[in-house]
Design a protein around this motif. Structure first.
Motif, short mmCIF file in Angstrom:
data_model
loop_
_atom_site.label_atom_id
_atom_site.label_comp_id
_atom_site.label_asym_id
_atom_site.label_seq_id
_atom_site.Cartn_x
_atom_site.Cartn_y
_atom_site.Cartn_z
N VAL A 22 -9.49 -3.80 4.19
CA VAL A 22 -8.31 -3.56 4.59
C VAL A 22 -7.32 -2.65 3.54
O VAL A 22 -7.85 -2.56 2.42
CB VAL A 22 -7.43 -4.90 4.69
N VAL A 23 -6.65 -1.94 4.22
CA VAL A 23 -5.58 -1.01 3.38
C VAL A 23 -4.29 -1.00 3.82
O VAL A 23 -4.11 -1.55 5.08
CB VAL A 23 -6.12 0.51 3.67
N GLU A 24 -3.36 -1.30 3.10
CA GLU A 24 -1.85 -1.45 3.46
C GLU A 24 -1.20 0.03 2.94
O GLU A 24 -1.33 0.45 1.89
CB GLU A 24 -1.32 -2.35 2.56
N ALA A 25 -0.21 0.28 3.71
CA ALA A 25 0.62 1.43 3.42
C ALA A 25 1.87 1.20 3.91
O ALA A 25 2.27 0.50 4.64
CB ALA A 25 -0.22 2.81 4.14
N PRO A 26 3.13 2.18 3.31
CA PRO A 26 4.40 1.99 3.74
C PRO A 26 4.60 2.45 5.16
O PRO A 26 3.63 3.19 5.74
CB PRO A 26 5.15 3.05 2.75
N GLY A 27 5.39 1.90 6.07
CA GLY A 27 5.40 2.24 7.37
C GLY A 27 6.53 2.99 7.89
O GLY A 27 7.31 3.20 6.94
N PHE A 49 1.96 -4.35 11.91
CA PHE A 49 3.08 -3.80 11.33
C PHE A 49 4.04 -5.04 10.67
O PHE A 49 4.07 -6.05 11.40
CB PHE A 49 3.98 -3.12 12.44
N ASP A 50 4.30 -4.75 9.70
CA ASP A 50 5.05 -5.95 8.95
C ASP A 50 6.11 -5.41 8.02
O ASP A 50 6.29 -4.35 8.03
CB ASP A 50 4.05 -6.77 8.22
N LYS A 51 6.70 -6.23 7.52
CA LYS A 51 7.71 -5.80 6.31
C LYS A 51 7.23 -6.51 5.04
O LYS A 51 6.82 -7.52 4.83
CB LYS A 51 9.22 -6.41 6.69
N ASP A 52 7.59 -5.68 4.01
CA ASP A 52 7.18 -6.23 2.44
C ASP A 52 8.23 -7.14 2.00
O ASP A 52 9.17 -7.38 2.79
CB ASP A 52 6.91 -4.88 1.52
N GLU A 53 8.19 -7.60 0.84
CA GLU A 53 9.31 -8.44 0.16
C GLU A 53 10.74 -7.67 0.31
O GLU A 53 11.60 -8.37 0.00
CB GLU A 53 8.89 -8.86 -1.02
N LYS A 54 10.95 -6.44 -0.07
CA LYS A 54 12.16 -5.71 0.10
C LYS A 54 12.49 -5.55 1.39
O LYS A 54 13.83 -5.14 1.37
CB LYS A 54 11.82 -4.76 -0.73
N GLY A 55 11.92 -6.00 2.45
CA GLY A 55 12.28 -5.54 3.87
C GLY A 55 11.94 -4.23 4.44
O GLY A 55 12.31 -3.70 5.33
N HIS A 56 11.16 -3.39 3.57
CA HIS A 56 10.70 -2.01 4.10
C HIS A 56 9.53 -2.38 5.19
O HIS A 56 8.52 -3.07 4.85
CB HIS A 56 10.36 -1.22 2.75
N PRO A 57 9.37 -1.44 5.93
CA PRO A 57 8.13 -1.73 7.07
C PRO A 57 6.80 -1.32 6.21
O PRO A 57 6.79 -0.33 5.29
CB PRO A 57 8.54 -0.45 8.04
N SER A 58 5.78 -2.08 6.56
CA SER A 58 4.60 -1.79 6.12
C SER A 58 3.44 -1.66 7.12
O SER A 58 3.67 -2.55 8.31
CB SER A 58 4.17 -2.76 4.83
N ILE A 59 2.38 -1.24 6.96
CA ILE A 59 1.34 -1.22 8.00
C ILE A 59 0.13 -1.72 7.09
O ILE A 59 -0.29 -1.25 6.24
CB ILE A 59 1.03 0.26 8.62
N LYS A 60 -0.73 -2.86 7.96
CA LYS A 60 -2.03 -3.23 7.32
C LYS A 60 -3.00 -2.73 8.30
O LYS A 60 -2.89 -2.87 9.36
CB LYS A 60 -1.99 -4.63 7.08
N ILE A 61 -4.13 -2.09 7.92
CA ILE A 61 -5.17 -1.55 8.77
C ILE A 61 -6.46 -2.23 8.22
O ILE A 61 -6.89 -2.04 7.29
CB ILE A 61 -5.15 -0.36 8.81
N ALA A 62 -7.11 -2.78 9.24
CA ALA A 62 -8.49 -3.36 8.99
C ALA A 62 -9.63 -2.28 9.59
O ALA A 62 -9.31 -1.68 10.67
CB ALA A 62 -8.94 -4.49 9.84
#
Length: 146
Positions: A22-27, A49-62
């Motif tokens: 899995v890789v996670e990146a800012p969205g 597609f998710d949000k991190d703890e600060k509310g910024h969008p993030s992407i998790k890719i399997a």
């Protein structure tokens, strides 16, 4: 950060080389569209597609792996157009990546799409990146589609 798309591609490239699952990146919207294209073309297994703890969008890719050969579906990712030198292609000059073994992701006036779809829609645009596919995975993918 001057080139967030290059950062996104580098995170995926590094995860592939480090054999991560899995890789996670800012969205961002453009990265989300690129991720959807990677999923539709069969380069990745899943995404979220998710949000991190600060509310910024993030992407998790399997990432997609072949269990028998332990190879990844993505052989290489290459950034083509960059902030210092933008690369544009018309429909007639649209690149074919490794003679069909890869795809080019193109930003057009009709949205972000693959090079094949851009040819089909008869639009040119900015060539964002090339993605090369592992030959073994490509052969297995073609056999399944028969």
């Amino acid at each position: 950060m001057t080139d967030p798309i290059a950062d996104f591609l580098t995170r995926i490239r590094n995860a592939v080389k480090a054999n991560h699952k899995v890789v996670e990146a800012p969205g961002s919207k453009i990265k989300q569209e690129m991720t959807k294209i990677l999923y539709e073309q069969g380069y990745i297994l899943a995404y979220k597609f998710d949000k991190d703890e600060k509310g910024h969008p993030s992407i998790k890719i399997a990432l997609k792996w072949d269990p028998a050969t332990k190879t990844n579906a993505i052989k290489d990712l290459k950034r083509v157009s960059r902030p210092g030198l933008r690369r544009y292609a018309s429909v007639s000059d649209m690149p074919r990546v490794l003679n069909g073994l890869g795809i080019a992701i193109v930003s057009t006036s009709k949205g972000i799409m693959t090079d094949a779809k851009a040819r089909q829609e008869n639009v040119g645009g900015e060539v964002l990146c090339y993605i090369y596919e592992s030959q073994i995975i490509k052969e297995q993918h073609n056999v399944k589609n028969w």
